[in-house]
Design an enzyme around this catalytic site. Structure first.
Site, PDB file in Angstrom:
ATOM      1  CG  ASP A  45       1.114  -8.121  -5.781  1.00  0.00           C
ATOM      2  OD1 ASP A  45       0.634  -7.522  -4.805  1.00  0.00           O
ATOM      3  OD2 ASP A  45       0.423  -8.769  -6.586  1.00  0.00           O
ATOM      4  CD  GLU A  51      -2.862  -0.987  -0.085  1.00  0.00           C
ATOM      5  OE1 GLU A  51      -3.257   0.137  -0.469  1.00  0.00           O
ATOM      6  OE2 GLU A  51      -3.122  -2.040  -0.694  1.00  0.00           O
ATOM      7  CD  GLU A  82      -3.214  -3.062  -8.455  1.00  0.00           C
ATOM      8  OE1 GLU A  82      -3.143  -3.840  -7.479  1.00  0.00           O
ATOM      9  OE2 GLU A  82      -3.533  -1.867  -8.345  1.00  0.00           O
TER      10      GLU A  82
END
Length: 745
Positions: free
Chosen positions: A651, A595, A647
């Site tokens: 990760d 995040e 994304e």
């Protein structure tokens, strides 16, 4: 207490020699203490002082052989002793109830027949789908709170929340009421021709009631939100509607036709359930499908709108009235956003003017020729949204429709959720301040809060350290990134307003429960809508908390630079103060790091960082794309443009930063534990816990934020980490130890 190997061997050797007590022992002991290990030298002595020279030479040799044998025996003994100490003085097992529960979950989700280096997702997660997800476990916790008896004050928020939940669970009463409560709602809206009891139809009056009293928007969406260029000022925003049937531009004609047939059958069934003649119900259902199809043709994807013109327009209510005259905009919006005082010159944010123009023309034609069918379309859409509050016939019809639509789009089958889960979700939505206080008191005590904040601080520090080592980032961008992280605010648990005693015990005076569950449901809908408007108009709007305190995902509020971590994220099996640190860093720590990296999405987009090494970023982007494409199989989703890159990069980076933070923690602090009887080192447990956090299916609530499938997330990130291959001893070239890796963060 465990000792070092050299220290232990020397001490043990000296102690053994002291017990011998002979001259050679004393001499050798002196040499050992002095740091030397040469064979003992015997000084020459006069003949009269001892035996002949030959005898002394033989005795000296014999003595040396005895000492050598003793040293060899001591070496073997110390090695065995060291092996024993090493095996028994490693990280002790954690045997608290929390750790034993986690151990049971790990054992239940893994597949030991698969080698970790070949397919770590199957090794760690193959059976995880059979276990309740964190979100479900948090809702189960709420269920226990709602079902526990308590001495609630009469009319308090707690009592009303309990009453609503119990009414939702009272399916016998809902079944006994049947379609009666829904028929009453239709009559309040003016009736409809399908059941033959139509009294009157005023289009804008019905639309105004649907929006303000029932929370249903058949032709467009209207909501209060921060202005795109002025984030702290709430504006009324007008956008495209969310159509009931999930039609998409790229769908094949055959699939599209089948979806339309399924939806038509569903609408026809609703008309019959509400007392309509089958032929009349079919006619009105067909016209409703026609209206939906035409509206669908007017929609444009967000990317297409951005490419053609500005993403939004600032116009007044008067100007919108001229562009889309079929809607009485001032009257509808005033009813929707009371207590705001609106005027024709009030400024709006509109996202698709072309859609609103075309929609207005369609409605004008319908009002001239097919007024009855237009009203049926609006009522049928409302019935679909109210299905959770209706009897089993309506609920089952809606469930079957969704199941068929999911099958046609080749999605995984929808799980059959029990009734209690829906009731918990609705109770939580309508009584969030009350349930937030109850959940946090039960699941987020001071000890958990302290451990969670400490974990976040260590993750943040690791990211700051990492920023200094990124070769593609310019010094100016590095400084801006550093300032962004250090100035970031973090909120954990629940919003402050939800935990204030006076709000947690709010009486919800505008909610009237009864005389049936549908009326209670609609009263809660109106109350929630009014509270949302009131909250948005406050000096400090609470838009940062887009997820409830029992949610299981984090959120970054770009408008006020605040990172939000709900209490529901810091729950087993992802987090517990008693867990080995490897678990908390590997699961929750990697989520935190991920995040944090979302703050920097903009600089990774094309043109987002002109002074960075854009060529290096592009090379890494292509490398990561190839990496994930190689991992993708025929039944999983591979890379899909810029969003997928961001994304997946988050990760990979989240794992790297969390591992760096954990490694630093191991160096600075002792006391690490591990799970019993697992034969997992702390580092292996870290990676195992990371996979456990990624096992869950991504949320489908917002497809734009949906990351890659779980198997791709696990393999993509872990195979990018050299430390994983090192600690699991993966051979070079294995799936989890590729020949080439991409280094972004």
């Amino acid at each position: 207490m465990c000792m070092g190997k050299a220290s232990l061997s020397s001490s043990f050797l000296l102690h053994s020699l002291q017990e011998g007590g002979d001259e050679s022992g004393q001499e050798l002991r002196g040499q050992i203490q002095a740091g030397g290990m040469e064979p003992p030298q015997s000084p020459e002595s006069p003949p009269e002082a001892g035996p002949p020279t030959e005898w002394r030479r033989q005795w000296s040799l014999t003595r040396w052989l005895l000492v050598a044998a003793l040293l060899f025996g001591l070496l073997i003994g110390s090695s065995v002793l060291w092996f024993y100490i090493f095996r028994n003085c490693g990280p002790p097992p954690c045997e608290t109830p929390a750790c034993l529960d986690l151990l049971a979950r790990f054992l239940a989700s893994r597949n030991t027949r698969v080698a970790p280096c070949t397919d770590f997702y199957s090794f760690a997660c193959e059976k995880a789908k059979d276990l309740p997800a964190l979100a479900e476990e948090n809702k189960s916790r709420l269920k226990k709170l709602l079902e526990a008896p308590g001495p609630w004050n009469l009319g308090s928020g707690e009592e009303k929340a309990f009453q609503f939940y119990n009414a939702c669970m009272d399916t016998d009463a809902i079944e006994a009421a049947g379609a009666g409560p829904l028929t009453q709602v239709i009559e309040e809206l003016g009736g409809w021709h399908v059941s033959g009891n139509q009294t009157s139809f005023d289009f804008n009056r019905t639309l105004k009631l649907l929006m303000s009293q029932y929370g249903y928007f058949p032709f467009f969406r209207a909501y209060l939100g921060p202005h795109p260029s002025s984030p702290h000022t709430p504006f009324i925003q007008i956008d495209q509607p969310e159509l009931d049937v999930p039609l998409k531009q790229e769908q094949e004609q055959k699939i599209y036709a089948q979806m339309v047939r399924n939806y038509l059958a569903y609408l026809n069934q609703l008309g019959i359930l509400l007392g309509g003649d089958p032929l009349t119900a079919q006619q009105h259902a067909s016209m409703s499908i026609s209206i939906t199809s035409q509206l669908f043709q007017f929609l444009r994807p967000l990317e297409q709108r951005r490419a053609r013109d500005k993403p939004f327009h600032n116009i007044t209510i008067d100007q919108l009235q001229e562009m889309a005259p079929a809607i009485d905009w001032l009257s509808c919006l005033q009813a929707m956003f009371t207590p705001m005082s609106l005027s024709p010159t009030h400024l709006l944010v509109v996202y698709d003017l072309d859609y609103l123009r075309n929609m207005s023309q369609l409605l004008e034609g319908q009002l001239l020729m097919y007024r009855d069918f237009l009203q049926s379309h609006m009522i049928l859409g409302l019935v679909g949204t109210l299905s959770p509050a209706l009897d089993s016939r309506f609920r089952e019809a809606h469930r079957e429709l969704n199941q068929k639509l999911w099958e046609l789009t080749e999605r995984p089958p929808m799980p059959a959720h029990p009734r209690w889960m829906m009731c918990v979700e609705k109770t939580g939505a309508f009584f969030q301040p009350t349930l937030a206080a109850m959940f946090v008191r039960d699941a987020f005590d001071l000890r958990t809060q302290s451990a969670a904040m400490r974990l976040f601080t260590e993750i943040k520090d690791a990211l700051i350290t990492r920023l200094k080592k990124l070769p593609w980032m310019s010094e100016e961008t590095r400084k801006e990134a550093h300032d962004s992280i250090t100035q970031l605010q973090v909120k954990m648990g629940a919003p402050e307003w939800a935990l204030k005693p006076e709000l947690a015990k709010e009486d919800y005076g505008d909610i009237q429960l009864g005389p049936n569950f549908l009326q209670s449901f609609l009263s809660c809908v109106r109350s929630l809508q009014a509270r949302n408007v009131w909250s948005s108009l406050q000096p400090s709007p609470q838009h940062r908390w887009k997820i409830p305190p029992w949610g299981d995902s984090a959120h970054y509020s770009i408008y006020d630079h605040v990172m939000v971590f709900p209490a529901g994220l810091f729950q087993p099996p992802l987090f517990h103060p008693d867990y080995p640190r490897a678990v908390n860093f590997g699961a929750t720590g990697s989520i935190m790091a991920r995040e944090l990296l979302s703050i920097f999405h903009q600089i990774l987009r094309p043109g987002g960082c002109p002074d960075c090494d854009t060529r290096a970023i592009q090379e890494i982007r292509l490398c990561l794309e190839r990496h994930y494409d190689n991992l993708s199989s025929s039944d999983t989703t591979s890379f899909n443009g810029s969003h997928a890159f961001l994304e997946n990069a988050a990760d990979v980076g989240g794992l790297v930063i969390a591992f760096q933070a954990y490694s630093k923690r191991l160096l600075q602090y002792r006391g690490e534990t591990t799970l019993p009887n697992q034969d997992l080192s702390p580092h292996q447990l870290f990676f195992r816990s990371y996979a456990q956090a990624m096992c869950r299916e991504p949320s489908t609530q917002d497809s734009q934020d949906t990351p890659s499938p779980p198997s791709l997330r696990v393999h993509g990130s872990l195979s990018s980490a050299p430390a994983f291959a090192r600690h699991f001893h993966c051979p070079r070239g294995a799936l989890m130890n590729p020949f080439r890796r991409c280094h972004l963060w």
